[in-house]
Design an enzyme around this catalytic site. Structure first.
Site, short mmCIF file in Angstrom:
data_model
loop_
_atom_site.label_atom_id
_atom_site.label_comp_id
_atom_site.label_asym_id
_atom_site.label_seq_id
_atom_site.Cartn_x
_atom_site.Cartn_y
_atom_site.Cartn_z
N ARG A 99 8.96 -23.16 9.94
CA ARG A 99 10.33 -22.79 10.21
C ARG A 99 10.81 -23.38 11.52
O ARG A 99 11.39 -22.69 12.35
CB ARG A 99 10.46 -21.26 10.24
CG ARG A 99 10.35 -20.63 8.90
CD ARG A 99 11.70 -20.37 8.30
NE ARG A 99 11.59 -19.95 6.90
CZ ARG A 99 12.22 -20.56 5.92
NH1 ARG A 99 12.97 -21.60 6.16
NH2 ARG A 99 12.10 -20.12 4.69
N THR A 145 6.88 -28.01 10.28
CA THR A 145 7.69 -28.05 9.09
C THR A 145 8.80 -27.02 9.16
O THR A 145 8.68 -26.01 9.84
CB THR A 145 6.82 -27.79 7.84
OG1 THR A 145 7.68 -27.69 6.72
CG2 THR A 145 6.00 -26.54 7.99
N ASP A 174 5.37 -33.96 9.44
CA ASP A 174 6.25 -33.14 8.64
C ASP A 174 5.45 -32.77 7.40
O ASP A 174 4.40 -33.35 7.13
CB ASP A 174 7.47 -33.99 8.28
CG ASP A 174 8.44 -33.22 7.42
OD1 ASP A 174 8.58 -32.02 7.66
OD2 ASP A 174 9.04 -33.83 6.53
N LYS A 226 9.01 -11.51 -8.73
CA LYS A 226 8.10 -12.64 -8.52
C LYS A 226 7.98 -12.78 -7.02
O LYS A 226 8.98 -12.71 -6.31
CB LYS A 226 8.74 -13.88 -9.11
CG LYS A 226 8.02 -15.17 -8.88
CD LYS A 226 8.83 -16.32 -9.47
CE LYS A 226 9.89 -16.75 -8.47
NZ LYS A 226 10.68 -17.89 -8.92
N ASP A 275 9.61 -25.58 6.59
CA ASP A 275 9.33 -24.78 5.41
C ASP A 275 8.89 -23.39 5.79
O ASP A 275 8.56 -23.10 6.92
CB ASP A 275 8.23 -25.44 4.60
CG ASP A 275 8.77 -25.93 3.30
OD1 ASP A 275 9.76 -25.37 2.84
OD2 ASP A 275 8.18 -26.86 2.74
#
Lengths: 1463, 371
Positions: free
Chosen positions: A1028, A914, A433, A789, A916
């Site tokens: 993801r 992950t 992970d 941003k 993420d």
């Protein structure tokens, strides 16, 4: 053992129970005719009746059929323990086999040994295992009990109030009141939140490892409750789906008495295991309880893991059975033949009891079975026990290793699975992970670049290097500990942390700045477990040491900013000063960070709609407090006047500041915001108000004290940790985010001025756009400013084309800024920093209004809302002006790159799975050296199966071309390739290949049956990165790799989202101490830091494996060697299954005389020292290749055993032939000889002799003699009919005995000794070399290790600190990005996707471009910056109207150059 | 609890780790002990088998073994053995008559035959007389367990209740217990021998005294085998109510007239009951150590009178008589000496192979170092 079976059985049981209950409930007139309208199908839906007076009857009937909230993870109960455990134990083939033999031995005609004696070994084995299982289960039971008995407030119908009850009493339909920081006991539907907006904040760390707060909403229609929720008034029936394990999927509806329905979804569901944060009180109704909760269903229970050695062993046991069968057959046939040689029955052929002789054939069959009993030891029963014991010993040492101990959390490694230690030494794939595993999830601002000038923040870097132990945090924490409070009324985060003293540092992306002596009491239901009550980040994250150079400029900028408010004459220009100010404003504003104060844990600073009258709640005090502090709206203050007294009390400490605040209040309330409603509507609809709003001074200039002394320090809570990091960074430069509401943002400037920006619009971050924007009205200039941003790759494309600027100077400047920023970005990227670009844009009022209405339309539209929103966002976010960029370090855990490098050197493939987002994951991959700057990285993002197929094909083809010569040993091409085969290709150094893939693509792969291709491709890849991923996908990948490649896999993770992956792998490792216990609970080993993995695998894994493997081999040898003695004797006793050794002595031989040395060997032996193992990770490969124990070692040892038994039998045989030797006198020297041989063999196997080894070996040897002498002297008739009385004593007085016992072991061990010393001298296996190195004195050893390493790796692995000294040329990353038309980025916008040629052409180009990219690492040519869409886009071949391919031009230095493909 | 300053650094060796930290306890409650044992740092000897160790060992062991082997070989050669197969195969001497007579008759009739031999020189004493049976599987499992040690050790209860292992020789057809029970006892070897010496050719044969005592193990005779307690001072009464094994002609208490050598402690019986390990076995019949014969058998002609009772045709075995002297290492056993010699030479051989390998390896190693 059969845990998986068990847990699934349990679950099945529930199902059955449930099913039966359902059928019963359908039969009963529960849903009777009068309620016919409520005929729910309980099979497909779950119906929940609330447990209040109205529905009590229904609730009784329905909810009783749902399982309660008690969880039960144990395998046995007190009563079922014995039978069930025995039942499970007899699942083991060996045990069954031995049981069979015991039974056989009870048949008189086959009784070789005493019936009772034969049972002994089996009984001992069963008993030992039983005790072990029992203890394990007891532990589980205790844990369950602790959980079941933790308290929660449940609504009690009779009392009409909430009553504290244990978790286990929670039933479906109960109303539960959860208070702040309490853990949710079951899946509940949120009906009330003390938060005025009906939001409940959750921390789902226990579930998915993410510490940021999630929001859950009260079910529609309940949000406007003005007072405390009244369960009695709740008269709806809830219908929802059956329990399932989808964490994020839930839907159902509520049926009102008037038959209207209100829908709800996972937004309204609070899951078991989450922690309520920031919300004083939440009330919900239990939907799923106990094992039906989503958290529990996701926890599929551990599966019984059988280690690789055990699997290998099982096949070898089958070989042994084969050998046994053969031997028994020989015995049976031999016996029959032998019997057949006699014409009449000789005197030694004894008939049965009745004086009859059996027919030859039957005799043969009996003899076969008898032989099995005789030679049963060939299947080593003691091996199983020994393995269990050895593993216990190994676990003990694992547990006691100081290097695996983490001082911070005061935890050492936990071994939860006792039977797979040796698998640690054979791992080939690691699935890790990312968040919390590789990283600490502490985002730290490292450096930034503004307008092309870089601020390196060296002091900051220095600060980060200082050891963490000196964290001021820990000091605070102990200070708080000194404060004494009533035990139950625990207050505040600090003391909570004091209680959990084991975890001084909590990771989180929000920071707490301490306030002394905040001692407001509050009742909080604490879940007294090892759970962290509140998470705060350490000072590492929040304290950013400003760059001195920049600091002065910032002061100037701030001054300039203030001057705006004075004169408003200065036109905003692109001056550096203004840019700096803008930059920091952007940092402060452009985010979704929520502000809360530290006075109360994670209390959000909000300015709520004032109309809502709350009870005296924490929120209110908080809000009032904030209002006072910020003095933004005076009306709200007056509206809450009734509670002034309370307020006064609670705010007494801050009274001094109130004065000034109040003074300011009057000046502020002059704005046009008379009512809340007006305030709200002003943004969109009433342009005139906007206009006037800008005129009315929104800014508040507060005379606040200097920042350091500012009263309440602020906590920042961000959805992503980088946002918090940026806010902290801005804070360090005194741009402080003071408050944020949906409408306004307040920023305090260095001088103490507070600027309040109207938030006109926030375009949230999403992974497609990869950027976020806020539109604010500048309070000083009144301009509408867009701050954006986002990822550098995106922002750079959206910048205003310098060419379009009229001003020549400006154009130049812009160009220069962009180029230089790009250069810096590359630099950051190489340092593994997460880069974000900050840009701004000023738009005119008119433009904005037009856009706003556009946006509003988009928001209101029902169809393709997302696409429209996306489009509007793109309309806004273009022609930006670059302000600068930041580099944020997602701090890796200590030693992660080193560990990964070592693991990889050890031949382990490391994959990161992950959830993420891709950029983050890739960034981390670079910084932890999972990916190298020189790697060729393929990125595959697609949803479409065909696309995926073709991409895989192309990539594969390409990769194969790279690796054509190395095809055969793809697994090892890491080193072999370099050290052995001098590369035949022109390029001396082949680039390593990395693969980045996302969840959608994985889905396509799994759906499209492309697993094989995928695996083939990954076979070429040095590292694979899956972003993801859902938890399920993670486990699917692990299973895929494990099953298809049949390799040993290890998963490591820290959150509940890793649980399935952890369970799918051969070894699951949970990182403890960071997140909840879910991962740890399901893991086999729990460590506290990732870096522990290095020693765990390289040292302990190697040791455990080599110890156990060699012990197993030895055991096989030992048993075969010993049993064969008996077998050879059969040739001389007419195959009658008689033994020349007394049975007791035989049992003792296995049980006592030769059992301890292998155990000690298996626990203590060290073939190579830990230092050498760590220094030379390649040594790990011996375990991966199963060098110690494989088919050949097994057979070699079998052969050796045969040879040795031959020698051990026939030398005594020939010696005593034709003498008056009797059976046991003949057996004694044989027994002695074999013992000596077996012990000496063991001694030769031992690589390390400690005093323990020596004592045990010598002890075993002496014990044999002692026991034998004693036994032979005392047992006159105790063991009739066999009688070894005085045999040993007689042999001891016989010289021949000594002569035989001296000669035979030498002869038996000579070949082995010869081979071993030959290998020790000649062979060049890694292990032997390492052993030799180990023998050297320390300094010489270090030298030798260095030599070795340099020999192994001619190209040294570049260290993190010198990223620019890569000997290898940079290789650009290639990304094949494909998206289906469904993908949210509309294909027409070319500049977002660079459609690039897939396949060979592009990549070859990359290869040939080496020189260019090579030198670029040294000099970053400023002219070449990347990703200008206009630059890179050479409109490529357009095939079939679908594929838009274009060539990705070489981008020199930029490693993130994107070459993508879509279909 | 007031926090106290505690040193948490371990060993202080690691940079940065030796920091002083505030902590509530001196060290983590779960911190493992830092001992050599738990940290697996026990002082250890790591022998690595290699030529440098193995070479001297091989040569030394080889030489030692060869030396020992030579000694054993010569001492074994010094032992004399004289054996005679009196089974009575056709044409092998006068025992063939007995063999032929016994054929097909059970029990075989008593028959006598003789073996004549002469010694040209003194047969160095002490001389042991063995009989040898071949192909007799005393170690057959069901045969070997067919006995009752408790009965043999004189337990009165066991005398009348023989163990089940003895079946079918547990009880007679009449239900009386058999003493001694079991197949081993039933198949007791019952040939007997006497040795006669003719000092001068043509002279009279003088019986050489055979010491029939002390042929069994001391412990067997004194501990393991015991007669049941006498009844009225009579062994016969003690055995009343038992029957001898079916093959026996006389009861166990009449095995010998010597009261110390009859019943279960009859030495021939005791020797027979110690079942042989291998199908071809010797059993000690007598020692010759009395009178003139204590130094050995002097030269001259000898005759062994054999009472030929024991049938061996059923199992195709042979019966042999053996005179053997013994040395310090027991009976004649050339094998052990040879084995020592062979193993010793093997050691030397492997030593040489190792030497060759070692030298070649050294060269290679040097090459490697040059790389």
């Amino acid at each position: 053992m059969a845990l998986s079976v068990d847990s699934s059985w349990l679950r099945w049981q529930w199902r059955v129970r449930e099913g039966s209950a359902q059928s019963a409930s359908e039969a009963t007139p529960l849903l009777s005719a009068e309620k016919a309208r409520r005929s729910y199908n309980l099979r497909r839906q779950r119906v929940v009746f609330p447990n209040n007076s109205t529905f009590h009857q229904d609730w009784e009937k329905v909810s009783r059929s749902y399982p309660g909230n008690r969880i039960h993870t144990t395998k046995y109960t007190l009563f079922t323990f014995l039978p069930q455990n025995l039942f499970e134990q007899f699942h083991r083939w060996a045990n069954l086999y031995f049981l069979l033999l015991v039974i056989l031995n009870w048949i008189p005609s086959m009784e070789v040994f005493h019936r009772e004696i034969t049972m002994l070994p089996l009984a001992i084995v069963l008993f030992i295992i039983m005790v072990k299982d029992g203890l394990e289960d007891l532990k589980r039971h205790r844990f369950d009990k602790a959980i079941n008995c933790s308290n929660i407030r449940i609504y009690e119908r009779k009392v009409h109030n909430y009553v504290r009850k244990p978790w286990k009493d929670v039933r479906v339909g109960d109303f539960i009141q959860v208070q702040c920081n309490e853990i949710i006991p079951a899946d509940i539907l949120l009906l009330f939140s003390s938060d005025p907006s009906g939001i409940c904040h959750l921390e789902t760390a226990n579930l998915d490892g993410e510490t940021n707060l999630k929001q859950r909403r009260v079910v529609k229609g309940f949000s406007q409750q003005e007072v405390q929720f009244q369960p009695e008034r709740f008269c709806n029936t809830i219908v929802c789906e059956k329990p399932n394990n989808h964490l994020n999927r839930f839907k159902g509806y509520m049926e009102h008495p008037d038959q209207t329905r209100t829908g709800f979804n996972s937004e309204n569901l609070l899951l078991r295991g989450c922690t309520v944060r920031n919300t004083e009180v939440a009330v919900g109704i239990v939907i799923y309880a106990g094992h039906e909760t989503k958290a529990m269903l996701n926890n599929s229970g551990p599966r019984y893991k059988r280690s690789k050695i055990e699997r290998r062993m099982n096949t070898d046991i089958f070989f042994c059975i084969g050998i046994l069968f053969l031997m028994c057959l020989i015995g049976a046939v031999g016996h029959s033949l032998w019997n057949g040689t006699f014409e009449e029955h000789p005197p030694f052929d004894v008939p049965d009891t009745n004086g009859n002789f059996l027919p030859l054939a039957l005799e043969g069959v009996y003899m076969f079975l008898t032989m099995i009993i005789l030679l049963q030891v060939l299947i080593p029963i003691s091996l199983y026990v020994s393995i269990e014991l050895v593993k216990l010993g190994q676990v003990f040492f694992l547990h006691n290793d100081l290097d695996l101990y983490d001082e911070e959390t005061d935890s050492s490694i936990q071994c939860r699975a006792l039977n797979i230690t040796e698998d640690l030494g054979q791992i080939q794939y690691i699935f890790s992970d990312k968040t919390g595993t590789l990283t600490e999830n502490k985002m730290v601002f490292r450096r930034c670049t503004i307008m092309g000038s870089e601020y390196s923040h060296q002091e900051n870097a220095k600060r980060l290097e200082t050891p963490k132990e000196l964290d001021s945090d820990s000091e605070e924490w102990t200070q708080y500990q000194c404060l004494s409070f009533p035990a139950r009324w625990v207050q505040g985060p600090a003391t909570m942390r004091g209680q959990k003293s084991a975890q001084p540092l909590r990771r989180c992306q929000s920071a707490r700045v301490p306030i002394q002596g905040h001692s407001r009491q509050r009742s909080m239901g604490h879940y007294e477990n090892s759970q962290p009550a509140v998470a705060f980040s350490s000072s590492i994250e929040k304290d950013v040491t400003p760059d001195k150079n920049l600091l002065t400029k910032v002061r100037d900028a701030a001054l300039w900013l203030e001057s705006l408010s004075d004169g408003r004459a200065t036109k905003p220009s692109f001056s550096t000063t203004s840019s700096i100010a803008d930059f920091f404003l952007a940092l402060t504003i452009c985010n979704s960070v929520m502000v809360s104060t530290t006075t109360e844990p994670r209390q959000r600073v909000t300015i709520p709609p004032s109309t809502k009258a709350l009870g005296m709640s924490l929120e209110k005090i908080q809000q009032l407090f904030q209002r006072l502090k910020l003095s933004s709206l005076s009306q709200s203050f007056s509206s809450t006047a009734p509670s002034d007294t309370d307020l006064g009390e609670s705010l007494g400490a801050n009274a001094p500041t109130m004065d000034s605040d109040e003074k300011d209040d009057s000046s502020v309330c002059s704005g046009g915001y008379s009512t809340d409603g007006g305030y709200r509507s002003s943004v969109w609809d009433q342009g005139d108000i906007l206009g006037s709003g800008s005129g009315a001074s929104l800014e508040e200039e507060l005379e606040t004290p200097a920042p350091g002394l500012a009263g309440p320090e602020l906590c920042y809570e961000a959805e992503s940790p980088d946002e918090a990091a940026l806010v902290h960074a801005a804070h360090a430069y005194s741009f402080t985010l003071v408050s944020r509401t949906p409408e306004q943002v307040t920023v305090r400037l260095p001088q103490g001025t507070c600027l309040t920006f109207d938030l006109l619009c926030t375009l949230g971050f999403d992974s497609v756009r990869k950027r976020m924007s806020v539109v604010v009205r500048h309070p000083l200039t009144g301009e509408i400013v867009v701050y954006t941003k986002g990822a550098d790759s995106v922002i750079m494309d959206l910048l205003e084309d310098p060419a379009s600027v009229t001003d020549i100077d400006l154009e130049k400047k812009l160009k220069k800024t962009q180029a230089r920023t790009q250069k810096h970005l590359d630099l950051y990227a190489r340092d593994g920093l997460r880069t974000l670009c900050i840009a701004k844009k000023v738009i005119s009022e008119e433009d904005f209004r037009r856009w706003a209405s556009f946006r509003h339309e988009a928001e209101a539209s029902l169809e393709n809302r997302d696409e429209l929103l996306m489009e509007t966002a793109q309309h806004l976010e273009n022609r930006l002006t670059l302000l600068g960029a930041t580099g944020i370090e997602d701090r890796l855990q200590e030693g992660v790159p080193d560990t990964i490098a070592a693991l990889r050197e050890a031949g382990i493939q490391v994959w990161v799975l992950t959830g993420d987002k891709q950029e983050t994951a890739v960034n981390i991959a670079y910084s932890c050296r999972l990916l190298d700057q020189t790697d060729t990285v393929y990125t595959i993002n697609t949803e479409n199966q065909e696309t995926c197929d073709s991409i895989l094909n192309c990539t594969l083809e390409e990769v194969k071309q790279f690796h054509e010569p190395q095809k055969p040993d793809r697994k090892l091409f890491g080193f072999r390739l370099r050290s052995k085969t001098p590369s035949t290709t022109s390029a001396a150094v082949l680039p390593e290949v990395g693969l980045v893939i996302d969840g959608k693509t994985l889905n396509a792969i799994f759906l499209g049956k492309l697993e094989k291709k995928f695996l083939e491709l990954t076979g070429y890849c040095r590292s694979v990165l899956c972003c993801r991923c859902t938890p399920l996908q993670k486990s699917m990948i692990v299973k895929l790799v494990r099953d298809k490649l049949s390799v040993m896999t290890l998963s490591i993770g820290d959150g509940a989202n890793d649980v399935s992956m952890i369970q799918a792998a051969d070894i699951g490792i949970g990182i403890s101490g960071q997140e909840g216990m879910q991962a740890v609970m399901s893991s086999d080993f729990a460590i506290s830091r990732f870096r522990h993995l290095k020693k765990l695998l390289l040292v302990h894994g190697h040791w455990c494996y080599s110890r156990l493997a060699r012990m197993v081999v030895y055991y096989f040898y030992k048993n075969v060697c010993y049993v064969n003695l008996l077998f050879w004797y059969q040739f001389f006793c007419g195959f009658s299954a008689s033994t020349m050794i007394d049975y007791w002595q035989m049992i003792f031989f296995n049980l006592f005389f030769t059992s301890l040395p292998p155990l000690i060997f298996g626990i203590l032996d060290k073939d190579i020292s830990a230092e050498t193992l760590l220094a030379l990770p390649e040594l790990y490969k011996s375990g991966q290749n199963s060098e110690c124990y494989n088919l050949s070692t097994f057979w070699i040892s079998m052969l050796d055993a045969f040879y040795q038994s031959l020698i051990c039998f026939f030398i005594p045989y020939l010696t005593y032939k034709d003498s008056d030797i009797d059976v046991f006198t003949f057996g004694t020297p044989i027994n002695t000889i074999s013992l000596t041989t077996i012990l000496l063999h063991q001694a030769m196997e031992m690589k390390t002799w400690t005093i323990i080894h020596g004592l045990i070996l010598l002890g075993s040897f002496l014990m044999y003699f002692a026991v034998s002498l004693l036994y032979n002297a005392t047992c006159v008739t105790c063991n009739s009919p066999t009688n070894p009385y005085w045999v040993m004593e007689v042999q001891f007085s016989d010289l021949t005995f000594y002569l035989v016992c001296f000669l035979t072991p030498v002869a038996a061990l000579l070949p082995r000794y010869f081979i071993l010393s030959l290998r020790g001298t000649y062979e060049k296996s890694l292990l032997l070399k390492a052993q030799k190195i180990d023998q050297l004195p320390r300094d010489k050893r270090d030298l030798e290790i260095q030599n070795w390493r340099s020999r192994q790796r001619p190209a040294p692995v570049p260290s993190m600190s010198q990223p620019s000294q890569h000997p290898m040329p940079h290789r650009p990353e290639q990304a094949f990005r494909a998206s289906t038309p469904k993908s949210s980025s509309p294909p027409k916008r070319k500049h977002i996707e660079d459609w690039v040629l897939h396949g060979q052409r592009g990549s070859r180009e990359h290869m040939t471009d080496d020189p260019c990219s090579g030198d670029s690492s040294a000099k970053l040519s400023s002219g070449e910056h990347l990703l200008g869409p206009n630059r890179t886009m050479a409109p490529g071949a357009y095939s079939g109207g679908q594929t838009n391919m274009s060539r990705c031009s070489q981008r020199g230095s930029h490693r993130r150059s994107q070459s993508s493909l879509t279909i | 609890a007031a926090p106290r300053l505690a040193q948490r650094g371990r060993g202080g060796g690691r940079p940065g780790a030796a920091a002083m930290t505030w902590s509530a306890t001196a060290r983590g409650a779960h911190q493992p002990d830092n001992t050599a044992f738990t940290q697996q740092r026990l002082p250890a000897w790591q022998p690595l088998l290699s030529a440098s160790i193995a070479l001297p060992l091989f040569f030394c062991a080889g030489l030692a073994f060869i030396g020992l082997g030579l000694g054993l070989y010569y001492s074994s050669n010094g032992i004399k053995e004289l054996e005679y197969d009196y089974t009575g195969d056709a044409g092998t001497g006068n025992c063939s008559l007995c063999a032929a007579a016994g054929q097909g008759r059970a029990p075989p009739p008593s028959c006598s035959c003789a073996w004549y031999f002469s010694l040209a020189e003194l047969f160095q004493g002490p001389v042991y007389l063995y009989y040898e049976l071949t192909n007799f599987y005393q170690n057959n499992r069901r045969y070997g367990v067919s006995r009752d040690d408790r009965q043999l050790s004189g337990v009165r209860f066991a005398l009348f209740h023989p163990a089940n292992e003895c079946a079918p020789y547990q009880r007679s057809a009449g239900g009386l217990p058999i003493a001694p029970c079991g197949a081993i006892a039933n198949s007791l070897f019952n040939d007997s021998f006497s040795l006669w010496h003719q000092r001068q050719p043509g002279g009279p044969y003088v019986e050489v005294p055979l010491d029939r005592t002390g042929i069994a193990w001391w412990t067997d005779y004194h501990v393991k085998f015991r007669n049941p307690p006498l009844v009225n001072g009579s062994l016969a009464l003690a055995f009343r109510g038992t029957v001898p094994p079916p093959n026996w002609h006389r009861p166990v208490y009449e095995l010998s007239r010597d009261p110390n050598n009859t019943g279960f402690i009859n030495q021939d019986f005791v020797v027979w009951m110690r079942t042989a390990a291998l199908p071809t076995f010797r059993k000690l019949y007598a020692r010759i150590r009395q009178g003139n014969y204590s130094a050995g058998l002097p030269r001259g002609a000898y005759r062994v009178n054999i009472t030929y009772n024991y049938p061996v045709r059923a199992f195709g075995g042979h019966k042999l008589l053996i005179f053997s002297s013994i040395s310090w290492m027991g009976g004649k056993n050339p094998f052990l000496g040879i084995a020592y010699l062979v193993v010793g030479s093997l050691c030397i051989l492997t030593g040489f192979v190792m030497l060759v390998v070692y030298i070649r390896y050294q060269d290679q190693d040097d090459d490697d170092d040059d790389d």
